[in-house]
Design an enzyme around this catalytic site. Structure first.
Site, PDB file in Angstrom:
ATOM      1  N   ILE A  18       0.605  -1.290   0.015  1.00 36.39           N
ATOM      2  CA  ILE A  18      -0.146   0.005  -0.152  1.00 36.39           C
ATOM      3  C   ILE A  18       0.869   1.408  -0.022  1.00 36.39           C
ATOM      4  O   ILE A  18       0.618   2.297  -0.728  1.00 36.39           O
ATOM      5  CB  ILE A  18      -0.980  -0.116   1.230  1.00 36.39           C
ATOM      6  CG1 ILE A  18      -1.949  -1.188   1.142  1.00 36.39           C
ATOM      7  CG2 ILE A  18      -1.734   1.311   1.301  1.00 36.39           C
ATOM      8  CD1 ILE A  18      -2.788  -1.383   2.206  1.00 36.39           C
ATOM      9  N   VAL A  63      11.974  -0.327  12.594  1.00 31.13           N
ATOM     10  CA  VAL A  63      11.477   0.646  13.588  1.00 31.13           C
ATOM     11  C   VAL A  63      11.706   0.105  15.021  1.00 31.13           C
ATOM     12  O   VAL A  63      11.223   0.810  15.995  1.00 31.13           O
ATOM     13  CB  VAL A  63       9.862   0.948  13.293  1.00 31.13           C
ATOM     14  CG1 VAL A  63       9.757   1.870  12.048  1.00 31.13           C
ATOM     15  CG2 VAL A  63       8.954  -0.338  13.356  1.00 31.13           C
ATOM     16  N   ALA A  93       2.916  -9.173  12.962  1.00 31.65           N
ATOM     17  CA  ALA A  93       2.716 -10.235  14.010  1.00 31.65           C
ATOM     18  C   ALA A  93       3.411 -11.418  13.516  1.00 31.65           C
ATOM     19  O   ALA A  93       3.392 -11.673  12.549  1.00 31.65           O
ATOM     20  CB  ALA A  93       1.299 -10.284  14.346  1.00 31.65           C
ATOM     21  N   TYR A 154      -7.474 -12.104  12.813  1.00 31.74           N
ATOM     22  CA  TYR A 154      -6.837 -11.169  12.969  1.00 31.74           C
ATOM     23  C   TYR A 154      -6.104 -10.800  14.377  1.00 31.74           C
ATOM     24  O   TYR A 154      -5.177 -10.385  14.357  1.00 31.74           O
ATOM     25  CB  TYR A 154      -7.734  -9.993  12.501  1.00 31.74           C
ATOM     26  CG  TYR A 154      -6.801  -8.585  11.928  1.00 31.74           C
ATOM     27  CD1 TYR A 154      -6.118  -8.748  10.946  1.00 31.74           C
ATOM     28  CD2 TYR A 154      -6.834  -7.263  12.540  1.00 31.74           C
ATOM     29  CE1 TYR A 154      -5.402  -7.842  10.443  1.00 31.74           C
ATOM     30  CE2 TYR A 154      -6.255  -6.337  12.009  1.00 31.74           C
ATOM     31  CZ  TYR A 154      -5.295  -6.557  11.260  1.00 31.74           C
ATOM     32  OH  TYR A 154      -4.719  -5.318  10.446  1.00 31.74           O
ATOM     33  N   LYS A 161      -3.956  -2.678  16.184  1.00 32.79           N
ATOM     34  CA  LYS A 161      -4.699  -1.723  15.573  1.00 32.79           C
ATOM     35  C   LYS A 161      -5.485  -0.747  16.449  1.00 32.79           C
ATOM     36  O   LYS A 161      -5.590   0.222  16.262  1.00 32.79           O
ATOM     37  CB  LYS A 161      -5.576  -2.304  14.460  1.00 32.79           C
ATOM     38  CG  LYS A 161      -5.037  -2.803  13.414  1.00 32.79           C
ATOM     39  CD  LYS A 161      -3.613  -1.820  12.758  1.00 32.79           C
ATOM     40  CE  LYS A 161      -3.040  -2.424  11.308  1.00 32.79           C
ATOM     41  NZ  LYS A 161      -1.860  -1.653  11.147  1.00 32.79           N
TER      42      LYS A 161
HETATM   43  O1  0WD Z   1      -5.459  -5.873   3.551  1.00 33.56           O
HETATM   44  C1  0WD Z   1      -4.354  -5.078   3.750  1.00 33.56           C
HETATM   45  N1  0WD Z   1      -3.391  -5.441   3.064  1.00 33.56           N
HETATM   46  C2  0WD Z   1      -4.628  -4.118   4.703  1.00 33.56           C
HETATM   47  C3  0WD Z   1      -3.332  -3.538   5.250  1.00 33.56           C
HETATM   48  C4  0WD Z   1      -5.840  -3.794   5.465  1.00 33.56           C
HETATM   49  C5  0WD Z   1      -5.669  -2.702   6.357  1.00 33.56           C
HETATM   50  C6  0WD Z   1      -4.686  -2.045   6.844  1.00 33.56           C
HETATM   51  N2  0WD Z   1      -3.577  -2.665   6.203  1.00 33.56           N
HETATM   52  C7  0WD Z   1      -2.266  -1.921   6.575  1.00 33.56           C
HETATM   53  C8  0WD Z   1      -1.169  -2.770   7.422  1.00 33.56           C
HETATM   54  O2  0WD Z   1      -1.520  -3.543   8.719  1.00 33.56           O
HETATM   55  C9  0WD Z   1      -0.021  -2.115   7.441  1.00 33.56           C
HETATM   56  O3  0WD Z   1      -0.205  -1.253   8.651  1.00 33.56           O
HETATM   57  O4  0WD Z   1      -1.506  -1.205   5.761  1.00 33.56           O
HETATM   58  C10 0WD Z   1      -0.028  -1.208   6.091  1.00 33.56           C
HETATM   59  C11 0WD Z   1       0.852  -1.584   5.000  1.00 33.56           C
HETATM   60  O5  0WD Z   1       0.414  -3.156   4.792  1.00 33.56           O
HETATM   61  P1  0WD Z   1       0.742  -3.829   3.378  1.00 33.56           P
HETATM   62  O6  0WD Z   1       0.912  -2.924   2.391  1.00 33.56           O
HETATM   63  O7  0WD Z   1      -0.566  -4.724   3.446  1.00 33.56           O
HETATM   64  O8  0WD Z   1       1.982  -4.714   3.694  1.00 33.56           O
HETATM   65  P2  0WD Z   1       3.323  -4.807   3.091  1.00 33.56           P
HETATM   66  O9  0WD Z   1       3.609  -4.658   1.766  1.00 33.56           O
HETATM   67  O10 0WD Z   1       3.923  -6.425   3.408  1.00 33.56           O
HETATM   68  O11 0WD Z   1       4.146  -3.893   3.879  1.00 33.56           O
HETATM   69  C12 0WD Z   1       4.139  -3.827   5.250  1.00 33.56           C
HETATM   70  C13 0WD Z   1       5.770  -3.557   5.497  1.00 33.56           C
HETATM   71  C14 0WD Z   1       6.573  -4.954   6.000  1.00 33.56           C
HETATM   72  O12 0WD Z   1       6.489  -5.799   5.085  1.00 33.56           O
HETATM   73  P3  0WD Z   1       6.498  -7.481   5.767  1.00 33.56           P
HETATM   74  O13 0WD Z   1       5.353  -8.134   4.770  1.00 33.56           O
HETATM   75  O14 0WD Z   1       7.889  -7.975   5.582  1.00 33.56           O
HETATM   76  O15 0WD Z   1       6.008  -7.743   7.126  1.00 33.56           O
HETATM   77  O16 0WD Z   1       5.993  -3.098   7.033  1.00 33.56           O
HETATM   78  C15 0WD Z   1       7.471  -3.359   7.078  1.00 33.56           C
HETATM   79  C16 0WD Z   1       7.946  -4.284   6.242  1.00 33.56           C
HETATM   80  O17 0WD Z   1       8.682  -3.930   4.989  1.00 33.56           O
HETATM   81  N3  0WD Z   1       7.796  -3.629   8.251  1.00 33.56           N
HETATM   82  C17 0WD Z   1       8.741  -2.772   9.163  1.00 33.56           C
HETATM   83  N4  0WD Z   1       9.467  -1.825   8.460  1.00 33.56           N
HETATM   84  C18 0WD Z   1      10.449  -1.177   9.502  1.00 33.56           C
HETATM   85  N5  0WD Z   1      10.631  -1.756  10.670  1.00 33.56           N
HETATM   86  C19 0WD Z   1       8.985  -3.546  10.271  1.00 33.56           C
HETATM   87  C20 0WD Z   1      10.080  -3.000  10.915  1.00 33.56           C
HETATM   88  N6  0WD Z   1      10.378  -3.628  12.318  1.00 33.56           N
HETATM   89  N7  0WD Z   1       8.216  -4.689  10.199  1.00 33.56           N
HETATM   90  C21 0WD Z   1       7.373  -4.663   9.046  1.00 33.56           C
END
Ligand code: 0WD
Length: 254
Positions: A18, A63, A93, A154, A161
């Site tokens: 996103i 972070v 998580a 979830y 959240k």
């Molecule tokens: O359905 C969905 N995809 C939804 C996502 C619905 C509603 C909300 N969200 C939220 C998520 O909860 C998140 O807060 O949107 C946000 C972005 O999520 P995303 O775009 O769906 O997920 P993704 O492309 O995986 O990006 C999140 C990234 C991590 O990726 P991974 O998959 O490796 O966990 O957050 C980053 C990491 O690159 N991340 C961190 N960055 C810095 N330090 C850390 C960290 N410790 N941990 C994860």
């Protein structure tokens, strides 16, 4: 709409993220960006994507490391001067916590989810807010309905959240006097890397797409549109808010 403004986007992992759709949309409106990557594992991918947006800067940021959070703010100060927009789009998580019963959440699983998914917003806001003062700046985070209602599987992320949503309100109150707004976008489910960790996502998306008032699911571009609004002067009177970009699903009571 965002010509001459600067933004720090945290949470690009790959082209489905996103955060990546938000970065493209902000850049298309003229914003100069710094993108973070979480360790070397993501650096190549983030640079390859970001290089399609001229003028982009890159910095490492995990972070969970306070020194990296401070370092990110220092780099932004050095390269971009000040900051008009911070996008926080990360969550984590342990996979074993995203299925089964919430009742079985471990102490460590709870701590990690809170630290990465909720506390990180406060840590980043504290580090970045000195760069944002007096600029009608905007902090934007990404949340999900699972923090307000029970969404199967979830679990601990829903509790994180809920903490994130409350953090938005407290940060809005703390930072408002400095002209900094803090808001969240509650996105409907979208297939991304982190969403794939939640069991049963496919079924959930099918139900939501059928029932939502707009009779569809949302995508990254839907969310990015709301982010441009929240980053721009069009939303100058909005803070402490959670805007749902979920085709209206959250209004249903059945
Ligand atoms: O359905 C969905 N995809 C939804 C996502 C619905 C509603 C909300 N969200 C939220 C998520 O909860 C998140 O807060 O949107 C946000 C972005 O999520 P995303 O775009 O769906 O997920 P993704 O492309 O995986 O990006 C999140 C990234 C991590 O990726 P991974 O998959 O490796 O966990 O957050 C980053 C990491 O690159 N991340 C961190 N960055 C810095 N330090 C850390 C960290 N410790 N941990 C994860």
């Amino acid at each position: 709409m965002l010509q001459g403004k600067t933004g720090l986007v945290v949470g690009v992992a790959n082209k489905r993220s996103i955060a990546w759709a938000i970065a493209r949309a902000l850049h298309a409106q003229g914003m100069r960006l710094a993108l973070t990557y979480q360790g070397e594992r993501f650096e190549g991918e983030v640079r390859a994507l970001g290089d399609t947006l001229p003028g982009t800067t890159y910095l490492p940021l995990d972070v969970q490391d306070d020194a990296q959070v401070r370092g990110a703010a220092d780099t932004v100060r050095g390269v971009l001067g000040g900051l008009d927009c911070l996008v926080h789009s990360i969550a984590f998580a342990k996979r074993e916590e995203l299925g089964g019963r919430f009742l079985d959440t471990s102490r460590d699983g709870y701590r990690v989810a809170q630290e990465v998914s909720a506390y990180s917003l406060t840590a980043l806001a504290r580090a970045c807010s000195p760069l944002m003062e007096g600029r009608e700046a905007s902090i934007i985070t990404l949340t999900y309905l699972g923090g307000e209602r029970v969404v199967p599987n979830y679990n601990v992320m829903g509790v994180a959240k809920a903490a994130l949503d409350a953090s938005v309100r407290y940060l809005a109150a703390d930072l408002g006097p400095q002209g900094i707004r803090v808001n969240a976008i509650s996105a409907g489910p979208i297939r991304t890397l982190s969403a794939s960790g939640v069991s049963g996502l496919r079924d959930l998306m099918e139900v939501m797409g059928e029932r939502a008032p707009l009779r569809r699911n949302v995508d990254q571009e839907d969310v990015a549109g709301a982010a441009v609004f929240l980053a721009s002067p069009l939303s100058r009177g909005v803070t402490g808010e959670v805007i749902h970009v979920d085709a209206g699903y959250h209004v249903l009571g059945f």
